[in-house]
Write a protein that holds these residues in place. Structure first.
Motif, mmCIF file in Angstrom:
data_model
loop_
_atom_site.group_PDB
_atom_site.id
_atom_site.type_symbol
_atom_site.label_atom_id
_atom_site.label_comp_id
_atom_site.label_asym_id
_atom_site.label_seq_id
_atom_site.Cartn_x
_atom_site.Cartn_y
_atom_site.Cartn_z
ATOM 1 N N ARG A 1 42.637 37.721 35.750
ATOM 2 C CA ARG A 1 41.923 37.078 36.710
ATOM 3 C C ARG A 1 40.248 37.539 36.323
ATOM 4 N N ILE B 1 37.483 40.141 41.569
ATOM 5 C CA ILE B 1 38.092 38.988 40.915
ATOM 6 C C ILE B 1 38.333 37.714 41.657
ATOM 7 N N GLU C 1 45.791 40.907 37.146
ATOM 8 C CA GLU C 1 44.602 41.226 37.704
ATOM 9 C C GLU C 1 43.422 41.250 36.615
ATOM 10 N N LEU D 1 48.300 33.097 32.446
ATOM 11 C CA LEU D 1 46.660 33.792 32.403
ATOM 12 C C LEU D 1 46.882 34.937 31.443
ATOM 13 N N TYR E 1 37.285 34.928 35.798
ATOM 14 C CA TYR E 1 36.414 35.184 37.184
ATOM 15 C C TYR E 1 35.048 34.780 36.792
#
Length: 304
Positions: free
Chosen positions: A203, A153, A200, A262, A207
């Motif tokens: 991300r 990530i 996470e 996010l 990513y």
């Protein structure tokens, strides 16, 4: 990670004429790391007897390929959790069902004692989906559940899913292929730490992996597209606490989905849901037991 082929039999796990039950037991332990005798029976021979699975397990133990530990508090029934020995782990590398998959075996009593509770809970989650798939005529077998899948990530960090689920819903002539990251929570961490897992995955969703030595380009694709045609939905399965406490943890997940930019962006594009494991086992994952983290009434996991 190689995407596993779906089961060839939509009513029960495949009984390959080429692969004897002994090899299927070895492959299942390599795939799922630890499983009880009852779980292996439910996974490989749901219509068979306990002795049908016990015989190859005892023979494999005599050959030094598997071992077991007796679960605490199971003195009367002597519930055994099975895992591969180092020799068994080496042997399974050549099994057809596991080609192309990284091995994560547990090959010692010490490792088994540390991993048993969580790993067996992950297997319980898989079996809830597998049982429901057989009932509905869908496809989800022992090899359609890959534990401990890791993805980068950025900044040297990784997100590790407890499992990636592959599932084919068969409705008449239509075949709907579904994938999900599965996070199994036994209430061993705070609700806030659990909710951070959503960051996470957010991300990972954004990513963009760049080849070493190359400049970042505007047209770079997200790194997850190397493995999945669409980003897998994210399912949290909770257990190990009172209903009130589990509902509070689901509320923590919903708050993160609403408040973190996010995660909110992820929730607009990816189905996110949470459910209690005991509800999955009692009613099946296809029942209205999943709470959408973006809000709304409980529903089946396929409708999140």
């Amino acid at each position: 990670m190689t995407m596993p082929a779906p089961s060839a039999d939509v009513t029960s796990p495949p009984r390959s004429r080429v692969e004897p039950l002994r090899h299927q037991v070895l492959a299942a332990l390599a795939q799922h790391r630890i499983a009880t005798t009852a779980q292996l029976r439910q996974m490989l021979r749901p219509d068979g007897t306990r002795q049908l699975i016990s015989r190859p397990l005892n023979k494999l133990r005599a050959d030094g390929l598997v071992d077991h530990r007796v679960l605490p508090g199971s003195d009367r029934s002597r519930t055994r959790a099975w895992y591969l020995t180092p020799d068994g782990a080496r042997l399974t590398r050549d099994l057809p069902a596991l080609r192309g998959r990284p091995p994560y075996p547990i090959t010692s009593t010490t490792a088994a004692s540390l991993k048993t509770a969580h790993t067996l809970t992950v297997v319980r989650t898989h079996l809830a989906f597998a049982t429901d798939a057989r009932r509905l005529g869908h496809e989800h077998g022992p090899w359609d559940w890959t534990p401990e899948v890791s993805h980068a990530i950025g900044e040297g960090e990784r997100v590790v899913a407890d499992a990636v689920l592959y599932y084919t819903a068969v409705e008449g002539e239509q075949r709907r292929k579904l994938r999900a990251f599965v996070e199994v929570d036994r209430a061993t961490m705070s609700g806030e730490r659990l909710a951070v897992k959503l960051i996470e995955y957010a991300r990972l969703h954004q990513y963009e992996a760049q080849p070493a030595g190359r400049r970042r380009t505007a047209a770079a694709e997200p790194g997850w597209m190397r493995w999945y045609p669409v980003f897998p939905r994210l399912l949290f399965v909770l257990t190990g606490a009172t209903r009130t406490r589990l509902e509070g943890r689901i509320s923590d997940l919903q708050a993160m989905a609403a408040q973190h930019p996010l995660v909110a962006a992820l929730a607009r594009e990816v189905p996110l849901g949470a459910a209690v494991l005991e509800d999955l086992e009692q009613h099946g994952p296809a029942a209205d037991v999943w709470t959408p983290l973006a809000g709304g009434a409980p529903r089946p996991w396929t409708d999140l």
